[in-house]
Scaffold this motif. Structure first.
Motif, PDB file in Angstrom:
ATOM      1  N   UNK A   1       0.824  -1.196   0.076  1.00 56.37           N
ATOM      2  CA  UNK A   1       0.053   0.197  -0.029  1.00 56.37           C
ATOM      3  C   UNK A   1       0.826   1.072   0.104  1.00 56.37           C
ATOM      4  N   UNK A   2       1.988   1.154   0.521  1.00 57.86           N
ATOM      5  CA  UNK A   2       2.823   2.375   0.763  1.00 57.86           C
ATOM      6  C   UNK A   2       3.514   2.563  -0.800  1.00 57.86           C
ATOM      7  N   UNK A   3       3.726   1.539  -1.424  1.00 53.90           N
ATOM      8  CA  UNK A   3       4.249   1.778  -2.833  1.00 53.90           C
ATOM      9  C   UNK A   3       3.216   2.241  -3.587  1.00 53.90           C
ATOM     10  N   UNK A   4       1.980   1.722  -3.692  1.00 53.16           N
ATOM     11  CA  UNK A   4       0.823   2.099  -4.519  1.00 53.16           C
ATOM     12  C   UNK A   4       0.603   3.464  -4.126  1.00 53.16           C
ATOM     13  N   UNK A   5       0.507   4.123  -2.801  1.00 52.18           N
ATOM     14  CA  UNK A   5       0.657   5.390  -2.625  1.00 52.18           C
ATOM     15  C   UNK A   5       1.444   6.394  -3.053  1.00 52.18           C
ATOM     16  N   UNK A   6       2.528   5.894  -3.596  1.00 50.86           N
ATOM     17  CA  UNK A   6       3.598   6.788  -4.084  1.00 50.86           C
ATOM     18  C   UNK A   6       3.051   7.149  -5.777  1.00 50.86           C
ATOM     19  N   UNK A   7       2.110   6.315  -6.119  1.00 57.30           N
ATOM     20  CA  UNK A   7       1.798   6.638  -7.705  1.00 57.30           C
ATOM     21  C   UNK A   7       0.376   7.218  -7.665  1.00 57.30           C
ATOM     22  N   UNK A   8      -0.309   7.753  -6.624  1.00 53.38           N
ATOM     23  CA  UNK A   8      -1.646   8.628  -6.746  1.00 53.38           C
ATOM     24  C   UNK A   8      -1.748   9.380  -8.069  1.00 53.38           C
ATOM     25  N   UNK A   9      -3.060   9.411  -8.424  1.00 58.70           N
ATOM     26  CA  UNK A   9      -3.384  10.173  -9.810  1.00 58.70           C
ATOM     27  C   UNK A   9      -2.939   9.666 -10.872  1.00 58.70           C
ATOM     28  N   UNK A  10      -2.230   8.576 -10.908  1.00 63.62           N
ATOM     29  CA  UNK A  10      -1.647   8.032 -12.262  1.00 63.62           C
ATOM     30  C   UNK A  10      -2.506   6.681 -12.386  1.00 63.62           C
ATOM     31  N   UNK A  11      -2.780   6.219 -13.710  1.00 61.86           N
ATOM     32  CA  UNK A  11      -3.210   4.880 -13.893  1.00 61.86           C
ATOM     33  C   UNK A  11      -1.978   4.061 -13.443  1.00 61.86           C
ATOM     34  N   UNK A  12      -2.261   2.916 -13.056  1.00 63.24           N
ATOM     35  CA  UNK A  12      -1.325   2.112 -12.148  1.00 63.24           C
ATOM     36  C   UNK A  12      -1.638   0.430 -12.551  1.00 63.24           C
ATOM     37  N   UNK A  13      -0.458  -0.370 -12.986  1.00 61.30           N
ATOM     38  CA  UNK A  13      -0.611  -1.705 -13.097  1.00 61.30           C
ATOM     39  C   UNK A  13      -0.107  -2.289 -12.001  1.00 61.30           C
ATOM     40  N   UNK A  14      -1.089  -3.272 -11.126  1.00 62.30           N
ATOM     41  CA  UNK A  14      -0.354  -4.187 -10.204  1.00 62.30           C
ATOM     42  C   UNK A  14      -0.117  -5.569 -10.694  1.00 62.30           C
ATOM     43  N   UNK A  15       1.205  -5.914 -10.661  1.00 65.96           N
ATOM     44  CA  UNK A  15       1.361  -7.165 -11.025  1.00 65.96           C
ATOM     45  C   UNK A  15       1.734  -8.117 -10.048  1.00 65.96           C
ATOM     46  N   UNK A  16       0.776  -8.982  -9.873  1.00 70.55           N
ATOM     47  CA  UNK A  16       0.578  -9.884  -8.859  1.00 70.55           C
ATOM     48  C   UNK A  16       1.336 -11.198  -9.013  1.00 70.55           C
ATOM     49  N   UNK A  17       2.597 -11.015  -8.413  1.00 72.54           N
ATOM     50  CA  UNK A  17       3.757 -11.968  -8.681  1.00 72.54           C
ATOM     51  C   UNK A  17       4.309 -12.757  -7.388  1.00 72.54           C
ATOM     52  N   UNK A  18       3.054 -13.386  -6.931  1.00 69.70           N
ATOM     53  CA  UNK A  18       3.464 -14.218  -5.574  1.00 69.70           C
ATOM     54  C   UNK A  18       2.956 -13.477  -4.254  1.00 69.70           C
ATOM     55  N   UNK A  19       2.386 -12.339  -4.274  1.00 72.18           N
ATOM     56  CA  UNK A  19       1.745 -11.849  -3.302  1.00 72.18           C
ATOM     57  C   UNK A  19       0.655 -12.591  -2.646  1.00 72.18           C
ATOM     58  N   UNK A  20       0.564 -12.505  -1.205  1.00 74.82           N
ATOM     59  CA  UNK A  20      -0.434 -13.641  -0.770  1.00 74.82           C
ATOM     60  C   UNK A  20      -1.592 -13.048  -0.487  1.00 74.82           C
ATOM     61  N   UNK A  21      -1.778 -11.746   0.172  1.00 78.84           N
ATOM     62  CA  UNK A  21      -2.849 -11.181   0.982  1.00 78.84           C
ATOM     63  C   UNK A  21      -3.613 -10.561  -0.076  1.00 78.84           C
ATOM     64  N   UNK A  22      -4.320 -11.190  -1.028  1.00 82.62           N
ATOM     65  CA  UNK A  22      -5.254 -10.552  -2.069  1.00 82.62           C
ATOM     66  C   UNK A  22      -6.316  -9.935  -1.447  1.00 82.62           C
ATOM     67  N   UNK A  23      -6.825 -10.358  -0.705  1.00 86.71           N
ATOM     68  CA  UNK A  23      -8.178  -9.907   0.016  1.00 86.71           C
ATOM     69  C   UNK A  23      -7.763  -8.659   0.816  1.00 86.71           C
ATOM     70  N   UNK A  24      -6.789  -8.901   1.662  1.00 85.52           N
ATOM     71  CA  UNK A  24      -6.658  -7.630   2.484  1.00 85.52           C
ATOM     72  C   UNK A  24      -6.128  -6.327   1.501  1.00 85.52           C
ATOM     73  N   UNK A  25      -5.315  -6.658   0.399  1.00 86.89           N
ATOM     74  CA  UNK A  25      -5.024  -5.556  -0.312  1.00 86.89           C
ATOM     75  C   UNK A  25      -6.235  -5.090  -1.079  1.00 86.89           C
ATOM     76  N   UNK A  26      -6.988  -5.820  -1.649  1.00 84.00           N
ATOM     77  CA  UNK A  26      -8.210  -5.324  -2.162  1.00 84.00           C
ATOM     78  C   UNK A  26      -8.924  -4.644  -1.507  1.00 84.00           C
ATOM     79  N   UNK A  27      -9.242  -4.782  -0.206  1.00 82.30           N
ATOM     80  CA  UNK A  27      -9.964  -4.330   0.588  1.00 82.30           C
ATOM     81  C   UNK A  27      -9.760  -2.849   0.993  1.00 82.30           C
ATOM     82  N   UNK A  28      -8.342  -2.734   0.705  1.00 85.94           N
ATOM     83  CA  UNK A  28      -7.394  -1.424   1.346  1.00 85.94           C
ATOM     84  C   UNK A  28      -7.146  -0.600   0.326  1.00 85.94           C
ATOM     85  N   UNK A  29      -7.421  -0.928  -0.854  1.00 88.75           N
ATOM     86  CA  UNK A  29      -7.003   0.010  -2.203  1.00 88.75           C
ATOM     87  C   UNK A  29      -7.582   1.192  -2.148  1.00 88.75           C
TER      88      UNK A  29
END
Length: 310
Positions: free
Chosen positions: A104-132
């Protein structure tokens, strides 16, 4: 629709640059993981894509190559060069080494831009989706089989990437292997797009050893197999020593020409095939990187033709 995944080696960037018009016309969106310290080749490639009306996503936290420990230079390059052009957008690799907080910290560094999230082994998909935070996200899943992981991301753009290229020693390849059917089935699997690692595969190495065998990899779509994609491996015959790569290439190229010359060949007559014909006519060996570049270009043109006429 099609999101080919590239590592930014020279021959891969050249393949994108030379295919920029095809990529733009087809609406394809390359994902590029830069692995070289200098941005010169990347810059020329992205500029050509933009000039042709195309788009791409650039990973700003690579896990391979010169920027794997610090991608801030990449992020800064994108901010400075493409601040006002969303055709070239940042992408983040989400790996199993990350916590949800870190992501989430990394994602926050790119606010206001279209952003591609490449899920490459990350495990907490639900937690991330609910906090985006609210934003324009494209979720790219490198494990196309993990249905439960990608379920929480329903409602946004979802892209499945599959490695259809089985890596072997060149001498060990059969003539034909199955590659993928994602280009046909991605919508049935609940996705908005699909991708692959082209004819390179999801394997990264800084350099290769001497080539005991030379293989030319050429994909084709088979309408008799419900439009599944397969890959030819045209390989050399003299594979006992690493000497004479030009001679080995000539052996492999002769087999390729025999196939594409067949009246009922299923290999599309792409610009890359034209170049292979020219190399054969001139008895010229351009180097193995050049050969890989032609195989990539052929793959891109084959899929562009499929979507244009399928």
């Amino acid at each position: 629709m099609y999101y080919p995944f590239f590592r930014g080696k020279q021959f891969e960037l050249l393949a994108i640059k030379e295919s920029a018009g095809v990529i733009a016309d087809a609406g394809f969106n390359p994902i590029i993981e830069p692995v070289r310290e200098t941005f010169n080749g990347l810059h020329r490639t992205l500029q050509e894509l933009v000039a042709q009306g195309g788009s791409a996503s650039v990973i700003v936290n690579p896990r391979h190559g010169n920027h794997r420990h610090d991608g801030e230079g990449l992020a800064e390059y994108l901010r400075e060069t493409y601040r006002d052009n969303d055709a070239i957008s940042p992408a983040l690799l989400l790996t199993n080494a990350m916590t949800t907080g870190t992501a989430l910290t990394l994602i926050g560094q790119h606010e206001a831009r279209p952003l591609t999230l490449v899920h490459a082994g990350f495990t907490d998909g639900r937690g991330l989706a609910e906090s985006l935070p609210a934003g324009d996200y494209t979720n790219v899943f490198l494990d196309s089989r993990n249905l439960l992981y990608r379920r929480p991301f329903r409602g946004g753009r979802r892209v499945l990437i599959e490695d259809g290229f089985e890596r072997k020693k060149n001498a060990d390849y059969d003539l034909v292997d199955r590659f993928s059917d994602l280009h046909v089935t991605f919508e049935e699997q609940g996705a908005d797009g699909y991708g692959d690692f082209l004819t390179i595969g999801d394997h990264y190495a800084e350099g290769g050893g001497p080539a005991y065998a030379v293989a030319i990899h050429l994909t084709f779509i088979d309408p008799e197999q419900e439009d599944a994609m397969f890959v030819y491996h045209f390989k050399s015959d003299t594979n006992n020593t690493p000497v004479d790569p030009a001679g080995k290439f000539a052996e492999a190229l002769g087999k390729l020409i025999t196939e594409v010359d067949r009246v009922d060949s299923k290999v599309l007559e792409t610009s890359a095939v034209h170049e292979f014909r020219d190399l054969h006519a001139r008895h010229h060996f351009p180097g193995l990187g050049y050969v890989k570049k032609l195989s990539i270009r052929h793959h891109i043109e084959t899929l562009a033709d499929y979507h244009a006429h399928g």
